[in-house]
Scaffold this motif. Structure first.
Motif, short mmCIF file in Angstrom:
data_model
loop_
_atom_site.label_atom_id
_atom_site.label_comp_id
_atom_site.label_asym_id
_atom_site.label_seq_id
_atom_site.Cartn_x
_atom_site.Cartn_y
_atom_site.Cartn_z
N ALA A 183 -7.32 -52.03 20.64
CA ALA A 183 -8.44 -52.27 21.54
C ALA A 183 -9.69 -51.58 21.02
O ALA A 183 -9.61 -50.60 20.26
CB ALA A 183 -8.11 -51.75 22.94
N ASP A 184 -10.85 -52.08 21.45
CA ASP A 184 -12.12 -51.48 21.00
C ASP A 184 -12.56 -50.34 21.91
O ASP A 184 -13.66 -49.81 21.75
CB ASP A 184 -13.21 -52.55 20.91
N ARG A 185 -11.71 -49.97 22.88
CA ARG A 185 -12.01 -48.86 23.79
C ARG A 185 -10.71 -48.40 24.45
O ARG A 185 -9.68 -49.06 24.34
CB ARG A 185 -13.00 -49.30 24.87
N ARG A 186 -10.76 -47.26 25.13
CA ARG A 186 -9.60 -46.79 25.88
C ARG A 186 -9.46 -47.60 27.16
O ARG A 186 -10.43 -47.80 27.88
CB ARG A 186 -9.73 -45.31 26.18
N ILE A 187 -8.26 -48.06 27.42
CA ILE A 187 -8.00 -48.94 28.56
C ILE A 187 -7.76 -48.11 29.81
O ILE A 187 -7.01 -47.13 29.77
CB ILE A 187 -6.79 -49.85 28.25
N PRO A 188 -8.39 -48.46 30.94
CA PRO A 188 -8.21 -47.70 32.18
C PRO A 188 -6.75 -47.62 32.61
O PRO A 188 -5.97 -48.56 32.40
CB PRO A 188 -9.04 -48.49 33.20
N ALA A 189 -6.37 -46.50 33.22
CA ALA A 189 -4.98 -46.25 33.59
C ALA A 189 -4.34 -47.35 34.43
O ALA A 189 -3.20 -47.75 34.16
CB ALA A 189 -4.88 -44.89 34.29
N GLY A 203 -2.02 -54.14 27.82
CA GLY A 203 -2.17 -52.91 28.59
C GLY A 203 -1.90 -51.66 27.79
O GLY A 203 -2.52 -50.62 28.00
N GLY A 204 -0.96 -51.75 26.85
CA GLY A 204 -0.60 -50.58 26.05
C GLY A 204 -1.29 -50.50 24.71
O GLY A 204 -0.95 -49.64 23.90
N ALA A 205 -2.24 -51.38 24.46
CA ALA A 205 -2.92 -51.37 23.15
C ALA A 205 -3.70 -50.08 22.95
O ALA A 205 -4.44 -49.62 23.82
CB ALA A 205 -3.86 -52.57 23.05
N LEU A 206 -3.53 -49.48 21.79
CA LEU A 206 -4.24 -48.25 21.45
C LEU A 206 -5.68 -48.55 21.06
O LEU A 206 -5.98 -49.56 20.41
CB LEU A 206 -3.55 -47.56 20.28
N TYR A 207 -6.57 -47.66 21.46
CA TYR A 207 -7.92 -47.61 20.91
C TYR A 207 -7.78 -47.16 19.45
O TYR A 207 -7.10 -46.17 19.15
CB TYR A 207 -8.74 -46.62 21.73
N TRP A 208 -8.39 -47.91 18.53
CA TRP A 208 -8.17 -47.67 17.10
C TRP A 208 -8.43 -46.23 16.71
O TRP A 208 -7.66 -45.63 15.96
CB TRP A 208 -9.04 -48.61 16.25
N GLU A 209 -9.50 -45.62 17.22
CA GLU A 209 -9.83 -44.26 16.82
C GLU A 209 -8.78 -43.26 17.30
O GLU A 209 -8.51 -42.26 16.63
CB GLU A 209 -11.22 -43.88 17.33
N ASP A 210 -8.19 -43.51 18.46
CA ASP A 210 -7.11 -42.64 18.93
C ASP A 210 -5.89 -42.77 18.03
O ASP A 210 -5.21 -41.77 17.73
CB ASP A 210 -6.74 -42.97 20.37
N PHE A 211 -5.59 -43.98 17.61
CA PHE A 211 -4.48 -44.19 16.65
C PHE A 211 -4.74 -43.43 15.36
O PHE A 211 -3.85 -42.74 14.85
CB PHE A 211 -4.34 -45.69 16.37
#
Length: 347
Positions: A183-189, A203-211
């Motif tokens: 994802a291009d951003r962190r997804i809301p809880a 729903g569980g897709a990681l924000y690339w920078e967090d990965f």
């Protein structure tokens, strides 16, 4: 859903009970049309129809140069990629598939003898377990040449554990090569806990920078994108929930090597020998390292290590050592790699 167990059970139910074939999916996330190489398309004809029908992957994370290797497929599902790998590693290789969904594994195991008879050898085993704890199912340290995963890591509620387990079981110089949704951003809880969004790999897709940060903390500071495709949200209900997020199906490569966190220039050059049968004229290490057979290419120190200290070593001539340093490597992409400058990647 508030616990990892509840999220895992939701995913297990979606893939074991809700989905009966790829036609039941609501988005293109888990079946993005990927430009599978012709040699892999030809192998698909050798697979059992039910195995193909129950495939929910998002890419084609099957790297070359696998003959005789041990490959681990995380979240193997009905076994499509495991049986493709069976042909790629050959009779001297080994394939291990791991999945937590009994209904999916039942399909994979039921057709194991069918494929062994068709191929002329048996080199695939399937294990029921969680990809967050590979030790519990007997996967030892430094025992795997290549780990693949096809749109599954996003389904895990404990992704750092999964990635830590991967680098535990990989041999030095081994490779993690997988396709997943980012994802291009962190997804809301609340959206991360939605059963349909979870099951559809959104729903569980990681924000690339967090990965990227997770891998850096695990000692892997240089992650490469092999290819990526945008994902369409085809179902209006899904789009209404999470349409503000942009998703991509990305194939990623990461090596278990002591690499630097920036691409440094040591004056090194690599020449591809053209010895991988499916890549006679050229080989792409990632989306901005295109090696023409016999044509030397300047490379950074990290790329030199990826080629010289992995299973690719026999297919490349790498010239130069690290005794003399010339500063940061010039990562300006060449004409065939114009997208590299916007990938946010080293080199």
């Amino acid at each position: 859903m508030t616990t990892s167990i509840e999220i895992s059970e939701s995913v297990r139910h979606y893939y074991g009970q809700v989905l009966q074939s790829s036609n039941d999916l609501k988005t293109s996330a888990c079946c993005t049309i990927d430009a599978m190489p012709d040699y892999l398309k030809a192998l698909l004809k050798s697979l059992h129809p039910e195995v193909l029908e129950r495939f929910y992957g998002c890419g084609s994370p099957l790297p070359p140069a696998l003959s005789g290797k041990t490959v681990l497929d995380l979240g193997c599902g009905s076994g499509r990629d495991c049986y493709l790998l069976s042909k790629l590693v050959g009779p001297e290789g080994r394939v291990i598939g791991v999945d937590m969904t009994p209904e999916q594994l039942e399909v994979a195991v039921r057709h194991r003898d069918w494929h062994a008879e068709r191929f002329g050898y048996a080199n695939v085993e399937f294990l029921h377990g969680h990809i967050e704890n590979l030790a519990a199912i007997g996967i030892e340290d430094n025992s795997i040449d290549v780990v693949i995963s096809n749109c599954v890591i996003n389904l895990s509620p404990e992704k750092p554990k999964v990635l830590a387990e991967i680098f535990r079981v990989l041999k030095p110089g081994g490779e993690l090569y997988f396709s997943d949704v980012f994802a291009d951003r962190r997804i809301p809880a609340p959206l991360r806990q939605d059963p349909v969004l979870l099951g559809e790999c959104l729903g569980g897709a990681l924000y690339w920078e967090d990965f990227r940060r997770i891998l850096h903390d695990l000692g892997c500071p240089d992650v490469r994108i092999v290819k990526q495709n945008p994902i369409s949200l085809d179902d209006p209900e899904v789009a209404a929930k999470i349409g503000m997020v942009k998703f991509n199906s990305v194939t990623v490569s990461a090596f278990k090597l002591a690499l630097e966190d920036r691409c440094e220039d040591y004056g090194q050059v690599a020449c591809y020998l053209g010895t991988i049968p499916e890549h006679l004229h050229a080989f792409n290490l990632d989306n901005h390292h295109h090696f023409e057979t016999g044509r030397p290419l300047r490379i950074c120190g990290n790329t030199a290590d990826m080629l010289a200290a992995s299973r690719y070593a026999e297919h490349f001539q790498v010239l130069g050592e690290k005794s003399r340093h010339f500063g940061l490597f010039d990562c300006t992409p060449g004409p065939q790699t114009e997208s590299a400058a916007t990938d946010g990647l080293c080199c």
